[in-house]
Every structure is written in C-alpha cells, then in structure tokens.
Design a protein around this motif. Structure first.
Motif, PDB file in Angstrom:
ATOM      1  N   SER A 263       1.064  -1.114   0.132  1.00 42.93           N
ATOM      2  CA  SER A 263       0.024   0.084   0.048  1.00 42.93           C
ATOM      3  C   SER A 263       0.516   1.204  -0.126  1.00 42.93           C
ATOM      4  CB  SER A 263      -0.704  -0.115   0.845  1.00 42.93           C
ATOM      5  OG  SER A 263      -0.097  -0.107   1.926  1.00 42.93           O
TER       6      SER A 263
ATOM      7  N   ALA B 160       0.789   3.450   2.185  1.00 45.22           N
ATOM      8  CA  ALA B 160       1.686   3.085   3.490  1.00 45.22           C
ATOM      9  C   ALA B 160       2.772   2.277   3.999  1.00 45.22           C
ATOM     10  CB  ALA B 160       0.256   3.337   4.702  1.00 45.22           C
ATOM     11  N   ASP B 161       2.652   1.061   2.952  1.00 48.18           N
ATOM     12  CA  ASP B 161       3.992   0.577   3.596  1.00 48.18           C
ATOM     13  C   ASP B 161       5.003   0.685   2.630  1.00 48.18           C
ATOM     14  OD1 ASP B 161       2.128  -1.376   4.471  1.00 48.18           O
ATOM     15  OD2 ASP B 161       1.900  -2.741   2.559  1.00 48.18           O
TER      16      ASP B 161
ATOM     17  N   GLU C 146       6.079   3.858   4.924  1.00 50.67           N
ATOM     18  CA  GLU C 146       7.016   3.270   5.498  1.00 50.67           C
ATOM     19  C   GLU C 146       9.025   2.961   5.400  1.00 50.67           C
ATOM     20  OE1 GLU C 146       4.631   2.130   8.763  1.00 50.67           O
ATOM     21  OE2 GLU C 146       5.616   0.355   9.250  1.00 50.67           O
TER      22      GLU C 146
ATOM     23  N   VAL D 140       8.915   7.982   5.147  1.00 49.50           N
ATOM     24  CA  VAL D 140       8.254   9.741   4.539  1.00 49.50           C
ATOM     25  C   VAL D 140       7.083   9.962   4.505  1.00 49.50           C
ATOM     26  CG1 VAL D 140       9.935  10.338   2.731  1.00 49.50           C
ATOM     27  CG2 VAL D 140       8.174   8.827   2.236  1.00 49.50           C
ATOM     28  N   SER D 141       6.297  10.197   4.955  1.00 50.16           N
ATOM     29  CA  SER D 141       4.843  10.700   4.963  1.00 50.16           C
ATOM     30  C   SER D 141       3.995  10.050   3.789  1.00 50.16           C
ATOM     31  CB  SER D 141       3.971  12.063   5.168  1.00 50.16           C
ATOM     32  OG  SER D 141       4.329  12.115   4.192  1.00 50.16           O
TER      33      SER D 141
ATOM     34  N   GLN E 152       1.628  10.964   2.462  1.00 53.30           N
ATOM     35  CA  GLN E 152       0.976  12.185   1.856  1.00 53.30           C
ATOM     36  C   GLN E 152       2.474  11.836   0.696  1.00 53.30           C
ATOM     37  OE1 GLN E 152       0.416  12.056   5.044  1.00 53.30           O
ATOM     38  NE2 GLN E 152      -2.014  12.283   4.972  1.00 53.30           N
ATOM     39  N   SER E 153       3.949  11.794   0.811  1.00 57.22           N
ATOM     40  CA  SER E 153       4.433  11.936   0.209  1.00 57.22           C
ATOM     41  C   SER E 153       5.050  11.521  -1.291  1.00 57.22           C
ATOM     42  CB  SER E 153       5.729  11.823   0.805  1.00 57.22           C
ATOM     43  OG  SER E 153       5.895  12.233   1.397  1.00 57.22           O
TER      44      SER E 153
ATOM     45  N   ASN F 272       1.795   9.812  -2.297  1.00 56.88           N
ATOM     46  CA  ASN F 272       1.158  10.061  -2.688  1.00 56.88           C
ATOM     47  C   ASN F 272       1.230  11.170  -3.912  1.00 56.88           C
ATOM     48  OD1 ASN F 272      -1.739   9.654  -3.491  1.00 56.88           O
ATOM     49  ND2 ASN F 272      -2.248  11.215  -3.448  1.00 56.88           N
ATOM     50  N   ALA F 273       1.823  12.166  -3.366  1.00 55.80           N
ATOM     51  CA  ALA F 273       1.612  13.379  -3.766  1.00 55.80           C
ATOM     52  C   ALA F 273       2.875  12.908  -5.692  1.00 55.80           C
ATOM     53  CB  ALA F 273       2.903  14.128  -3.493  1.00 55.80           C
TER      54      ALA F 273
ATOM     55  N   LYS G 164       2.355  14.923  -8.537  1.00 56.22           N
ATOM     56  CA  LYS G 164       2.604  16.403  -8.121  1.00 56.22           C
ATOM     57  C   LYS G 164       3.753  16.970  -7.489  1.00 56.22           C
ATOM     58  CE  LYS G 164      -2.616  15.688  -7.367  1.00 56.22           C
ATOM     59  NZ  LYS G 164      -3.305  15.765  -7.092  1.00 56.22           N
ATOM     60  N   PHE G 165       4.366  16.265  -7.123  1.00 52.96           N
ATOM     61  CA  PHE G 165       5.206  16.534  -6.632  1.00 52.96           C
ATOM     62  C   PHE G 165       6.723  15.111  -7.033  1.00 52.96           C
ATOM     63  CE2 PHE G 165       8.903  16.021  -3.164  1.00 52.96           C
ATOM     64  CZ  PHE G 165       9.010  17.288  -2.591  1.00 52.96           C
TER      65      PHE G 165
ATOM     66  N   ARG H  77       3.199   5.464  11.586  1.00 50.37           N
ATOM     67  CA  ARG H  77       3.670   6.793  11.947  1.00 50.37           C
ATOM     68  C   ARG H  77       2.617   7.713  11.064  1.00 50.37           C
ATOM     69  NH1 ARG H  77       8.422   9.735   9.867  1.00 50.37           N
ATOM     70  NH2 ARG H  77       8.007   9.440   7.365  1.00 50.37           N
TER      71      ARG H  77
ATOM     72  N   ASP I 247      11.178  14.699   6.108  1.00 49.60           N
ATOM     73  CA  ASP I 247      10.268  14.533   4.947  1.00 49.60           C
ATOM     74  C   ASP I 247      10.353  15.670   4.066  1.00 49.60           C
ATOM     75  OD1 ASP I 247       8.571  14.235   2.786  1.00 49.60           O
ATOM     76  OD2 ASP I 247       6.443  13.020   4.084  1.00 49.60           O
TER      77      ASP I 247
END
Lengths: 66, 137
Positions: free
Chosen positions: A15, A17-18, A21, A25-26, A28-29, A31-32, A37-38, B4, B75
C-alpha cells in the motif's frame, strides 16, 4: 514527470503506507510523487530505485504525467 | 503494525508551538492591553525595550521554532509544502504592507500599527498550508 511507482508498488502488493514506511516519508509524500504532483529529490529517487531493485530511469521518465 | 502519522520532527515542532509559543501570546496581549490600553503606561528606558521585546516574543519564537522544524524535517515533501506556505505568507505580508505604506504616503490613510502584521503573515501562511495540502492531496 511520469513514473511507474503505482505499478511497481502493486506488483509487490504494497500500500502507499507500506511504501512510505520503507522510505521513511509520509503517505502523503508517496501519493504526491505517484500522482506526479511532486518530484522527489535525487537522494529519494535513488532510495526508490534501490528499494525496487531498478534504476531511476526504470521508475521515472521525463514525460509529463497526463 | 503501528504506523506513524507524522515525522518525529513534526511532533517536536507541535510540542514546541504548544508549550512555548502558544502560552506567549496571552502574556504578550496582557502586556499590551493592561500596560498600554488600560493603565496608559508611558514606559521609558530599559523597561520600554523589555516590553517591546516580550510583546514580539511569540512571533520571534514562532519563526525560530518553524526554522528549527524545517531544518529537522526529513520528509522533503512536507518541507516543500511548509516552505511554499511560508513564501505565500511572506509575499502577502510584503505586498500588503508595501501597498499600505504607499497609501499612507500618497492617500493619507490611517497609519498601520505594524505589530499586527504578524497575524497577516501567520493567517496567510496557515491558509496557504491548507490550500497546498488540498492541491497535492
């Protein structure tokens, strides 16, 4: 910038999130980056390439994401 | 597995804002309201400088804490969002104060109390952060 992150991630059954981890990073990072987008820095791009055991060009191409 | 939500830098930033910066705002306003609006103090010398310093401590502290966060955040996406938002805040503050300064000079509008400019900066920065998060969601 176009990328194959979603495909590579799906191949491993991870995923967002996996992956986040594993990259430290987050979500959201991830995904972006995935949605174009990033654009990640070179160190993060290398980290991604090492994680997916490929080259940076194997993940990213300089075409514009549609 | 527990995941987290934020980076550890963000937790430290939030703790610093909550425990050091937020309590400074009431102190600063008590000085302003009691000292200048209620008792009409006309301070001079070192006490005047001390009051001015304490009144500006919240925003000075916030800038310091935010700088610390940017230095500690690993990040890069989160850091980029924050930097972009801060640039919006700085840009808006510069644009509004410059324009208002011109109005004061040429159109004799009322003089702007520049101590309130900090809220313009913080407000625009906060809104920009929300808009940026929505844009890159």
């Amino acid at each position: 910038m176009k990328n194959r992150l979603r495909v590579l991630r799906a191949e491993r059954g991870w995923s967002q999130a996996d992956l986040a981890e594993r990259l430290d990073v987050s979500r959201q990072s991830v995904n972006a980056i995935e949605t174009g987008k990033f654009d990640p820095s070179l160190p993060l791009a290398f980290k991604l390439a090492r994680l997916f055991e490929t080259t940076i060009e194997g993940i990213f191409s300089d075409e514009i994401q549609g | 597995m527990e995941r987290r939500i934020y980076s550890s830098a963000k937790y430290r930033y939030e703790d610093r804002v909550l425990f050091f910066i937020v309590p400074l705002f009431p102190v600063s306003f008590i000085i302003d309201i009691l000292g200048f609006h209620y008792y009409h103090l006309h301070l001079t010398g070192i006490l005047a400088y001390l009051c001015a310093f304490v009144f500006s401590l919240p925003i000075l502290g916030f800038i310091f804490v935010f700088g610390l966060y940017l230095a500690e955040e690993t990040d890069e996406y989160e850091r980029a969002l924050c930097v972009q938002s801060m640039l919006w805040g700085i840009g808006a503050t510069l644009a509004v104060t410059t324009f208002w300064g011109s109005l004061e000079k040429f159109a004799q509008v009322p003089r702007l109390d520049v101590t309130w400019v900090q809220f313009l900066f913080l407000g625009v920065m906060g809104i920009a952060l929300l808009v940026n998060r929505w844009r890159y969601r």
